[in-house]
Scaffold this active site. Structure first.
Site, PDB file in Angstrom:
ATOM      1  CE  LYS A 155       8.821  -1.170  -0.163  1.00  0.00           C
ATOM      2  NZ  LYS A 155       9.190  -1.163  -1.590  1.00  0.00           N
ATOM      3  CE  LYS A 181       8.496   3.134  -2.182  1.00  0.00           C
ATOM      4  NZ  LYS A 181       9.925   2.651  -3.028  1.00  0.00           N
ATOM      5  NE  ARG A 229      15.814   4.145   0.370  1.00  0.00           N
ATOM      6  CZ  ARG A 229      15.092   5.662   0.898  1.00  0.00           C
ATOM      7  NH1 ARG A 229      16.021   5.614   1.719  1.00  0.00           N
ATOM      8  NH2 ARG A 229      13.882   5.980   0.758  1.00  0.00           N
TER       9      ARG A 229
END
Length: 301
Positions: free
Chosen positions: A223, A171, A181
């Site tokens: 990711k 990540k 978010r």
């Protein structure tokens, strides 16, 4: 071991809250669901041929105390879903990210700006155990801490729980997480997290993936997706376990905005993107474009 490009499956990100019904999220075409609307959505997707979900909490009032609440929305959803569908019918991966539960919006517990490593592990363990008890088939830790997998594996093993582990091993610190978010109510906005992997350093990220598999992971996540296709391909080459590419919220919304300007067709775009991910050898793609994945799959057949 590179997976066949014909075996790519979609894992849809499913946002669940304590609300009374479904509401539109900042991610075009995606909703924030109540427990009941999430169950209806899964039923609908199953009828379309989709069978994998990454379940993420959306909390109006972040706090780790809700983990023990009998009405905890994600646990209630998993309990009902696991009683309605067998693992062969539907697979549920519970996101063990701390950001929806901390007012800081961080993925770790901070004390005076310093990561409290043990407190972070303990919070993730509490989440993972609650999700496993509720019926999650996998839990997905994303602390970006080196022992996140072994800590959860040990805690699950002590309680004789068979829940699998699918960590966010690679990540990267990215500017592409903003719309996600906004959806989960994180205060971080476009802020990069310094404890996530530097986007110029793939070596450490791939080392963490190898470490996670040694610690008991059964799958792993890269990711974001598109800026890291080289990392994804190398991860698939190195691993004998399934790898998922997370096509993240910023990647998704850039395409949506481009389509609104008339410069690309979303069905064609996602068909091309998913083909690129499959060519790298990924077994799964995680994201917000299930409708387009299903449309392009239907066209291909």
């Amino acid at each position: 071991m590179v997976q066949s490009s014909h075996s790519l499956d979609y894992i849809e990100c499913l946002f669940v809250s304590s609300a009374q019904g479904a509401i539109e999220s900042p991610l075009h075409g995606n909703q924030i669901h109540s427990v009941e609307s999430a169950l209806h959505h899964v039923e609908y997707r199953l009828s379309q041929g989709l069978s994998h979900w990454l379940v993420v909490a959306v909390n109006d009032h972040p706090g780790l105390d809700q983990i023990d609440d009998p009405e905890f929305c994600v646990a209630r959803f998993l309990e009902k879903a696991s009683s309605r569908w067998s693992r062969d019918q539907a697979m549920f991966i519970a996101d063990v990210g701390l950001s929806p539960y901390l007012s800081s919006g961080q993925s770790v517990v901070l004390e005076n700006g310093i990561i409290d490593v043990e407190a972070s592990y303990q919070a993730a363990i509490r989440l993972a155990l609650r999700f496993a008890e509720a019926g999650a088939h996998y839990v997905a830790p994303c602390l970006s801490l080196p022992k996140q997998t072994s800590k959860l594996r040990d805690a699950l093993s002590v309680r004789h729980m068979s829940c699998g582990l699918m960590p966010y091993s690679t990540k990267f610190s990215s500017c592409l997480y903003g719309p996600y978010r906004s959806t989960v109510g994180s205060s971080l906005g476009l802020t990069r997290k310094s404890y996530q992997f530097d986007f110029s350093d793939s070596r450490q990220a791939l080392h963490q993936m190898t470490t996670d598999f040694m610690q008991g992971a059964e799958m792993s996540i890269v990711k974001p997706a598109l800026p890291y296709l080289d990392v994804l391909q190398e991860a698939c080459r190195l691993s004998e376990y399934p790898i998922a590419a997370y096509h993240v919220s910023g990647e998704y919304m850039m395409a949506v905005h481009a389509a609104r300007e008339g410069v690309l067709d979303l069905v064609d775009y996602f068909a091309e993107i998913h083909a690129a991910i499959a060519r790298c050898g990924a077994r799964y793609v995680i994201g917000y474009a299930a409708d387009y994945f299903l449309q392009s799959s239907a066209l291909a057949t």
